[in-house]
Scaffold this motif. Structure first.
Motif, short mmCIF file in Angstrom:
data_model
loop_
_atom_site.label_atom_id
_atom_site.label_comp_id
_atom_site.label_asym_id
_atom_site.label_seq_id
_atom_site.Cartn_x
_atom_site.Cartn_y
_atom_site.Cartn_z
N THR A 237 0.84 -1.20 0.00
CA THR A 237 0.00 0.00 0.00
C THR A 237 0.87 1.24 0.00
OG1 THR A 237 -1.39 -1.33 1.44
CG2 THR A 237 -2.05 0.96 1.09
N LEU A 238 1.88 1.22 0.86
CA LEU A 238 2.79 2.36 0.95
C LEU A 238 3.50 2.59 -0.38
CD1 LEU A 238 4.05 4.44 2.94
CD2 LEU A 238 5.91 2.80 3.26
N LEU A 239 3.95 1.50 -0.96
CA LEU A 239 4.66 1.58 -2.23
C LEU A 239 3.75 2.17 -3.31
CD1 LEU A 239 7.45 0.67 -3.28
CD2 LEU A 239 6.35 -1.37 -4.14
N GLY A 240 2.51 1.68 -3.34
CA GLY A 240 1.53 2.19 -4.29
C GLY A 240 1.32 3.68 -4.10
N PHE A 241 1.26 4.09 -2.85
CA PHE A 241 1.08 5.50 -2.53
C PHE A 241 2.25 6.34 -3.04
CE2 PHE A 241 1.73 9.01 0.51
CZ PHE A 241 0.56 9.72 0.26
N LEU A 242 3.45 5.87 -2.76
CA LEU A 242 4.64 6.60 -3.17
C LEU A 242 4.72 6.72 -4.69
CD1 LEU A 242 7.37 5.29 -0.69
CD2 LEU A 242 6.14 7.47 -0.69
N VAL A 243 4.40 5.64 -5.37
CA VAL A 243 4.45 5.67 -6.84
C VAL A 243 3.41 6.65 -7.37
CG1 VAL A 243 4.07 4.30 -8.92
CG2 VAL A 243 5.40 3.36 -7.05
N SER A 244 2.24 6.69 -6.72
CA SER A 244 1.20 7.62 -7.14
C SER A 244 1.69 9.06 -6.99
CB SER A 244 -0.07 7.43 -6.31
OG SER A 244 -0.42 6.08 -6.30
N VAL A 245 2.32 9.36 -5.88
CA VAL A 245 2.85 10.70 -5.64
C VAL A 245 3.88 11.05 -6.70
CG1 VAL A 245 4.23 12.11 -4.07
CG2 VAL A 245 2.40 10.68 -3.16
N PHE A 246 4.76 10.08 -6.96
CA PHE A 246 5.78 10.27 -7.97
C PHE A 246 5.15 10.58 -9.33
CE2 PHE A 246 8.42 8.25 -11.29
CZ PHE A 246 9.55 9.04 -11.16
N SER A 247 4.13 9.81 -9.68
CA SER A 247 3.46 10.01 -10.97
C SER A 247 2.81 11.39 -11.03
CB SER A 247 2.38 8.94 -11.20
OG SER A 247 2.87 7.69 -10.85
N PHE A 248 2.25 11.82 -9.91
CA PHE A 248 1.60 13.12 -9.85
C PHE A 248 2.59 14.23 -10.20
CE2 PHE A 248 0.41 16.88 -7.28
CZ PHE A 248 -0.81 17.16 -7.89
N PHE A 249 3.77 14.15 -9.60
CA PHE A 249 4.80 15.16 -9.90
C PHE A 249 5.26 15.07 -11.35
CE2 PHE A 249 5.22 15.48 -5.25
CZ PHE A 249 5.14 16.86 -5.14
N MET A 250 5.23 13.87 -11.86
CA MET A 250 5.63 13.69 -13.25
C MET A 250 4.63 14.40 -14.16
SD MET A 250 7.22 10.21 -14.48
CE MET A 250 7.54 9.82 -16.17
N ILE A 251 3.34 14.29 -13.82
CA ILE A 251 2.29 14.96 -14.60
C ILE A 251 2.53 16.47 -14.57
CG2 ILE A 251 -0.18 15.50 -14.66
CD1 ILE A 251 -0.60 12.60 -13.55
N LEU A 252 2.80 16.99 -13.37
CA LEU A 252 3.08 18.43 -13.22
C LEU A 252 4.24 18.83 -14.12
CD1 LEU A 252 2.74 19.24 -9.41
CD2 LEU A 252 1.10 19.59 -11.28
N PHE A 253 5.26 18.00 -14.11
CA PHE A 253 6.45 18.26 -14.91
C PHE A 253 6.11 18.32 -16.40
CE2 PHE A 253 9.95 16.34 -17.39
CZ PHE A 253 10.89 17.33 -17.24
N VAL A 254 5.27 17.40 -16.84
CA VAL A 254 4.88 17.34 -18.26
C VAL A 254 4.08 18.59 -18.65
CG1 VAL A 254 3.45 16.10 -19.94
CG2 VAL A 254 4.96 14.83 -18.39
N ILE A 255 3.13 18.97 -17.75
CA ILE A 255 2.32 20.17 -18.02
C ILE A 255 3.22 21.40 -18.13
CG2 ILE A 255 0.56 21.72 -17.08
CD1 ILE A 255 -0.74 19.23 -15.85
N TYR A 256 4.12 21.49 -17.15
CA TYR A 256 5.07 22.60 -17.13
C TYR A 256 5.90 22.62 -18.41
CZ TYR A 256 8.98 25.48 -15.43
OH TYR A 256 9.92 26.45 -15.27
N GLY A 257 6.35 21.47 -18.82
CA GLY A 257 7.17 21.34 -20.03
C GLY A 257 6.42 21.80 -21.28
N THR A 258 5.16 21.42 -21.39
CA THR A 258 4.41 21.76 -22.59
C THR A 258 3.97 23.23 -22.59
OG1 THR A 258 3.12 19.96 -21.64
CG2 THR A 258 3.05 20.18 -24.03
N LEU A 259 3.41 23.70 -21.45
CA LEU A 259 2.85 25.06 -21.42
C LEU A 259 3.90 26.14 -21.30
CD1 LEU A 259 -0.39 24.56 -19.28
CD2 LEU A 259 -0.08 24.47 -21.77
#
Ligand code: UDP
Ligand code: MG
Length: 312
Positions: A237-259
């Protein structure tokens, strides 16, 4: 009233050590009996765990030679824990001591165990003072394992194997545990009652080879974890949570990169890497869950733990 002592010894292909083990155990019994520490009907019980050598024939000979020696023959090899359990749940006595056949544990410590029992302890654990005679590999893996189990909330007695004394009350409590796959050194502390420990130096195997090769050791270690701890499930569960957080920041990074950066994201790394990454984590998680499902599967069948073929 003196204690009626029963010593339970699981034996799997132990023809090389058995005569010496028996000599030492009987000498100890004789000494304790004449000192009035234990009753005259105290005995040694060998459990033959489906040995393929002359172990059972030897047990029969030893039983014929001395009335204090008894044997239990299991229908086939069921493993150390099941063999031990069959003995503990079958034999009579006020205090039952379990000890390996290979003389790695100091038999004379049994006397101290009985004394502690007489003083009111219901369970007496034999604790190794040093593991100098074990290979560094076995010593270190064992140490790491005890540490890991402790972290996962499993109450194990440090440096204690299956050399212990249990009083009748503790044995009857043990009978209540219906688990098919028994991990005795995890169960016994759960029983409670007053406990004591006795220290001793662990010796080298007297003769023969270890019946616990690496493969069996690993199975046994895993057994201990899945029987007593749900921490691995929580870690997922913890691992899943951490990966989700990581993915969230990755999404932010992608948005930032494009816009903002107006950079054309090549796209390969950001889509392929997570696929592998998540795939790996999912497989791992499924594996861990699978271990527990397997455990449920094995336990719900409620298969009998052992069959006794004959006794002497
Ligand atoms: N044993 C058993 N059934 C098995 C394996 C081992 O009854 O399938 C017994 C073995 O005869 C010995 C004890 O369990 O009395 C501990 O085994 P061993 O000394 O080989 O293990 P180690 O001390 O190397 O961990
Ligand atoms: Mg041994």
């Amino acid at each position: 009233m003196t204690t009626r002592l029963a010593i339970v010894v699981p034996c799997y292909n132990e023809e090389e050590v058995l005569p010496e083990t028996n000599r030492r155990l009987l000498a100890l019994l004789t000494r304790m009996q004449s000192a009035g520490l234990v009753s005259s009907d105290s005995a040694v019980h060998y459990v033959d765990d489906g040995s393929r050598d002359r172990t059972w024939a030897l047990i029969e000979e030893l039983a014929a030679a001395d009335g204090r020696v008894h044997g239990i023959k299991l229908s086939r090899n069921r493993g150390h824990q099941a063999a031990l359990l069959s003995g503990l749940l079958t034999v009579e006595g006020d205090a039952l001591v379990s000890i390996d056949a290979d003389l790695q544990d100091d038999v004379n410590v049994i006397e101290t165990m009985v004394q502690k029992f007489a003083e009111g302890a219901e369970v007496v654990y034999g604790v190794r003072d040093s593991r100098a005679t074990d290979t560094p590999f076995k010593r270190n893996t064992a140490l790491a394992y005890y540490g890991l189990m402790r972290k996962m909330g499993v109450d194990l007695v440090h440096n204690h194997a299956d050399f212990r004394l249990m009083g009748r009350r503790a044995i009857e409590a043990l009978r209540e545990y219906g688990e098919v796959n028994m991990f005795l050194r995890g169960i016994v502390p759960l029983i409670g009652y007053r406990a004591a420990t006795v220290k001793y130096d662990r010796a080298e195997r007297f003769a023969g080879v270890s019946k616990y090769p690496l493969r069996k050791m690993l199975t046994f270690a895993l057994e201990g974890v899945t029987s007593f701890s749900v921490v691995p499930l929580r870690l997922i569960t913890l691992l899943g949570f951490l990966v989700s957080v990581f993915s969230f920041f990755m999404i932010l990074f992608v948005i930032y990169g494009t816009l903002v950066m107006k950079a054309v994201v090549p796209g390969w790394a950001s889509s392929v890497v997570p696929i592998y990454f998540l795939g790996g984590i999912q497989l791992l998680a499924m594996g861990v869950i699978g271990e527990y499902v397997a455990k449920i599967y094995l336990e719900t069948k409620q298969r009998p733990r052992y069959f006794i073929e004959k006794t002497v």
